[in-house]
Design an enzyme around this catalytic site. Structure first.
Site, short mmCIF file in Angstrom:
data_model
loop_
_atom_site.label_atom_id
_atom_site.label_comp_id
_atom_site.label_asym_id
_atom_site.label_seq_id
_atom_site.Cartn_x
_atom_site.Cartn_y
_atom_site.Cartn_z
CG HIS A 227 -0.26 0.09 2.52
ND1 HIS A 227 0.35 1.22 3.01
CD2 HIS A 227 -0.07 -0.86 3.48
CE1 HIS A 227 0.88 0.99 4.19
NE2 HIS A 227 0.65 -0.27 4.51
CG ASP A 354 -0.32 -20.02 12.79
OD1 ASP A 354 0.03 -19.90 13.98
OD2 ASP A 354 0.24 -20.79 11.99
CB SER A 369 1.35 -3.47 5.29
OG SER A 369 0.24 -3.12 6.06
#
Length: 418
Positions: A227, A354, A369
């Site tokens: 991003h 998980d 990210s």
């Protein structure tokens, strides 16, 4: 009666796509792109239909409704029903492309293009308190490129020019979004500190952390974050002059919860040796070139990629760092994926499954990210954003758009050649 007949016809028309044979027909894509040396593609099956291939090109083979790539090129497949062609599907096979997945925690140092205006302040000139910069029409988020014809790259450049001007009007070249304009700014003498002031808060650099997504060993190009990096004050994308990547060390994690996103805490020094350049800051991440090969010690070999239509709902993994510089693999689920023909930032919805990662982070946290997403032995994308109201879930971006932004040509001129 006419109204009733009309309603029946309308309902019948709207029901057509949901009739099994018709819904199967509408699910057949018009175009399919595959990679040489990779798995094939299973087309939807229509009852009582057969498929046949254009024999002029041998780039693929069709077994029942399975398309198997043989070599780069183009082919045409036809669905036939009762001997009549009812659907044409164009199939393109590309040269296989492999990149190395990342997962490493990275530090980011950015230098802006010009200097970024992050606020206004009032100058006490004795007559009135004003902001000369605001009076000149300069807004928060603007970028000052030049003053009196001289390029400015640092805050110190601006201060030096203003001091030399000794109160004279300045010609300021400004960039706002994609447009540039010139305005006249008249500095004011500040009675408090005895200096000429322009009434603007400005910044020339930014820093942060993120995660490496992929590395292309042939070109040295990489992609990270998934991003855009925005300024913390203006919330606008930072237009960069240049930047550097450095290794970072994750020191702790603030666990996220619904409504409160978590965060990786990491440290790096501005004195650390750069491992690569940053030349682009886009909605799909940051991009540039690495100085040398890097390893994650988990999946270090070049790995094929998957295009958006090849991503499946179901199990996958991400690579990321929870402590120090150790990259680990964690289980996730692809909740949904949208086949995309054009670049879009939100192509997947993912969910962390998980147990260890959920216990440690609560799900997706800031700093994660760019963590690469792996499915069926292929890189399919990167983690981008967390859902504010559900820290276990968030968005992912498809890898093909990050590769495109990095300047890595998936099609290798084949689109142009067609």
């Amino acid at each position: 009666m006419r109204i009733m007949i009309g309603l029946i016809l309308l309902v019948s028309f709207l029901s057509i796509p949901f009739i099994p044979p018709m819904s199967q027909y509408f699910s057949i894509p018009d175009e399919i792109t595959l990679f040489d040396e990779q798995d094939g593609y299973a087309l939807p099956a229509i009852a009582n239909s057969t498929t046949s291939m254009d024999q002029e090109n041998e780039s693929v083979e069709a077994f029942s409704n399975n398309i198997i790539p043989k070599q780069p090129g183009k082919s045409t497949l036809f669905y036939e029903w009762a001997g009549m062609p009812i659907k044409k599907v164009n199939v393109e096979v590309l040269n296989d492309l492999k990149v190395i997945p990342g997962g490493q925690s990275i530090g980011v140092r950015l230098h802006t293009l010009g200097v970024l205006v992050v606020g206004h302040h009032l100058v006490d000139s004795g007559e009135a308190k004003v902001s000369p910069g605001e009076e000149a029409g300069i807004k928060v988020g603007d970028v000052i490129l030049e003053i009196n014809g001289k390029k400015v790259k640092k805050v110190d450049d601006v201060a030096a020019i203003v001091n030399r001007a000794e109160g004279k009007a300045l010609k300021v070249k400004v960039k706002r979004n994609d447009k540039e304009f010139t305005t006249t700014l008249e500095p004011k003498y500040d009675n408090k500190d005895g200096k000429q002031r322009i009434g603007l808060y400005i910044r020339d650099s930014a820093a942060g952390i993120g995660t490496m997504t992929f590395y292309h060993p042939e070109s040295k190009k990489y992609g990270a974050l998934g991003h855009v990096i925005s300024d913390m004050d203006t919330r606008k994308p930072i237009q960069i002059h240049d930047g550097q990547l450095v290794p970072s060390n994750v020191t702790s994690i603030e666990k996220g919860s619904n409504g409160v996103p978590g965060e990786k805490n990491a440290e790096f020094s501005i004195e650390d040796e750069s491992i690569g350049s940053i030349t682009k800051n886009s909605p799909f991440g940051i991009f540039g070139e690495l100085k040398s090969d890097i390893k994650n010690n988990v999946m270090d070999k070049p790995m094929p990629i998957a295009l958006s239509h090849q991503v499946e709902q179901g199990p996958a993994q991400i690579l990321t760092v929870l402590e120090g510089q150790k990259v680990e693999a964690f289980d996730i689920e692809i909740v949904s994926s949208v086949p995309q023909k054009h670049p879009e930032t939100k192509g997947m919805i993912i969910k962390i499954t998980d147990p260890r990662l959920l216990e440690k982070t609560g799900g997706i946290v800031q700093g994660m990210s760019g963590s690469p997403i792996i499915q069926n032995g292929k890189i399919i994308g990167a983690v981008t954003h967390v859902f504010v109201n559900d820290s276990t879930s968030g968005y992912g971006v498809h890898i093909e758009w990050m590769l495109q932004e990095a300047g890595i040509d998936i099609y290798k001129g084949q689109k142009e050649a067609s």
